[in-house]
Motif scaffolding. Structure first.
Motif, short mmCIF file in Angstrom:
data_model
loop_
_atom_site.label_atom_id
_atom_site.label_comp_id
_atom_site.label_asym_id
_atom_site.label_seq_id
_atom_site.Cartn_x
_atom_site.Cartn_y
_atom_site.Cartn_z
N PHE A 106 0.84 -1.19 0.00
CA PHE A 106 0.00 0.00 0.00
C PHE A 106 0.88 1.24 0.00
O PHE A 106 1.82 1.34 0.77
CB PHE A 106 -0.90 0.02 1.24
CG PHE A 106 -1.75 1.25 1.32
CD1 PHE A 106 -2.99 1.28 0.71
CD2 PHE A 106 -1.30 2.37 1.97
CE1 PHE A 106 -3.76 2.41 0.76
CE2 PHE A 106 -2.06 3.52 2.03
CZ PHE A 106 -3.30 3.53 1.41
N ARG B 166 2.37 -4.96 -8.79
CA ARG B 166 1.01 -4.59 -8.43
C ARG B 166 1.01 -4.07 -7.00
O ARG B 166 1.63 -4.66 -6.13
CB ARG B 166 0.13 -5.83 -8.55
CG ARG B 166 -1.30 -5.68 -8.26
CD ARG B 166 -2.04 -6.98 -8.60
NE ARG B 166 -1.55 -8.10 -7.83
CZ ARG B 166 -2.26 -8.73 -6.89
NH1 ARG B 166 -3.48 -8.36 -6.64
NH2 ARG B 166 -1.76 -9.73 -6.23
N ARG C 284 -1.30 -1.17 -4.04
CA ARG C 284 -2.50 -0.37 -3.76
C ARG C 284 -2.10 1.08 -3.55
O ARG C 284 -1.11 1.37 -2.91
CB ARG C 284 -3.21 -0.90 -2.52
CG ARG C 284 -3.91 -2.21 -2.79
CD ARG C 284 -4.72 -2.65 -1.62
NE ARG C 284 -5.45 -3.86 -2.00
CZ ARG C 284 -6.09 -4.62 -1.17
NH1 ARG C 284 -6.12 -4.30 0.12
NH2 ARG C 284 -6.72 -5.69 -1.58
N GLY D 128 -3.78 4.69 -2.17
CA GLY D 128 -4.93 5.19 -1.43
C GLY D 128 -4.82 6.66 -1.12
O GLY D 128 -3.72 7.23 -1.04
N VAL E 187 -9.31 3.44 -2.25
CA VAL E 187 -8.13 2.60 -2.40
C VAL E 187 -8.24 1.92 -3.75
O VAL E 187 -9.27 1.32 -4.06
CB VAL E 187 -8.03 1.54 -1.27
CG1 VAL E 187 -6.86 0.60 -1.52
CG2 VAL E 187 -7.92 2.21 0.07
N THR E 188 -7.21 2.08 -4.56
CA THR E 188 -7.19 1.47 -5.88
C THR E 188 -6.06 0.45 -5.94
O THR E 188 -5.03 0.62 -5.30
CB THR E 188 -6.98 2.53 -6.98
OG1 THR E 188 -5.74 3.18 -6.75
CG2 THR E 188 -8.10 3.54 -6.99
N GLU E 189 -6.28 -0.60 -6.69
CA GLU E 189 -5.24 -1.62 -6.85
C GLU E 189 -4.90 -1.72 -8.31
O GLU E 189 -5.78 -1.75 -9.17
CB GLU E 189 -5.73 -2.97 -6.32
CG GLU E 189 -4.66 -4.02 -6.32
CD GLU E 189 -5.11 -5.32 -5.66
OE1 GLU E 189 -4.66 -6.38 -6.14
OE2 GLU E 189 -5.88 -5.27 -4.70
N ALA F 200 -5.60 1.30 -12.72
CA ALA F 200 -6.27 0.53 -11.67
C ALA F 200 -7.02 -0.67 -12.26
O ALA F 200 -7.69 -0.55 -13.28
CB ALA F 200 -7.24 1.41 -10.90
#
Length: 152
Positions: free
Chosen positions: A36, A52, A54, A56, A101-103, A114
């Motif tokens: 994150f 990859r 996250r 936020g 929150v984007t992943e 995202a």
């Protein structure tokens, strides 16, 4: 071969199998681990080796642009901004000025692509990582609560 040697071989073989199982478990965990980051963290860290992660923060006011299922918006922590591109349906609670929150991954141009967008699931919840990032940047209002949605 004596019984003592047989027992020793069995113990060594057992330890090797346990070590192999631990190594396989850690490798599987590493593949599924998602870090994150806040927009400010992206300026200070190299994320090129992380496939990859996250991202936020808050959806910046006036940044949301919809074009069919293509959505562009900016995530901010009050210090830094990151442009986000998402293709898909946004959660019902997604809106400007709210925590998100984007992943996904960061493309070479600096835009976060995202694959998933997570919005607050009630009026008082914000992920603890987002709260900490907003507190560090001085944009925490204290009206929201962070962490566990069951706690005030």
């Amino acid at each position: 071969m004596t019984r003592k040697q047989q027992r020793l071989y069995m113990v060594v073989a057992g330890m090797m199998m346990l070590g192999l199982a631990t190594a396989l478990g850690l490798a599987a965990l590493r593949d599924n681990l998602v870090f994150f980051y806040s927009p400010m963290d992206l300026q200070t860290r190299d994320t090129s080796a992380i496939p990859r992660f996250r991202l936020g923060g808050l959806v910046k006011e006036g940044s949301l642009v919809r074009d069919g299922q293509q959505v562009r918006f900016v995530v901010t922590d009050g210090v830094a901004d990151v442009a986000v591109h998402y293709r898909g349906i946004l959660p019902d609670l997604f809106r400007e000025g709210q925590g998100v929150v984007t992943e996904g991954r960061l493309d070479p141009g600096g835009t976060f692509v995202a694959s998933e967008v997570l919005a607050k699931h009630d009026e008082t919840y914000m992920p603890a990582e987002v709260v900490e990032s907003l507190k560090r940047s001085g944009h925490w209002t204290g009206q929201q609560t962070g962490g566990d949605p069951g706690r005030p």
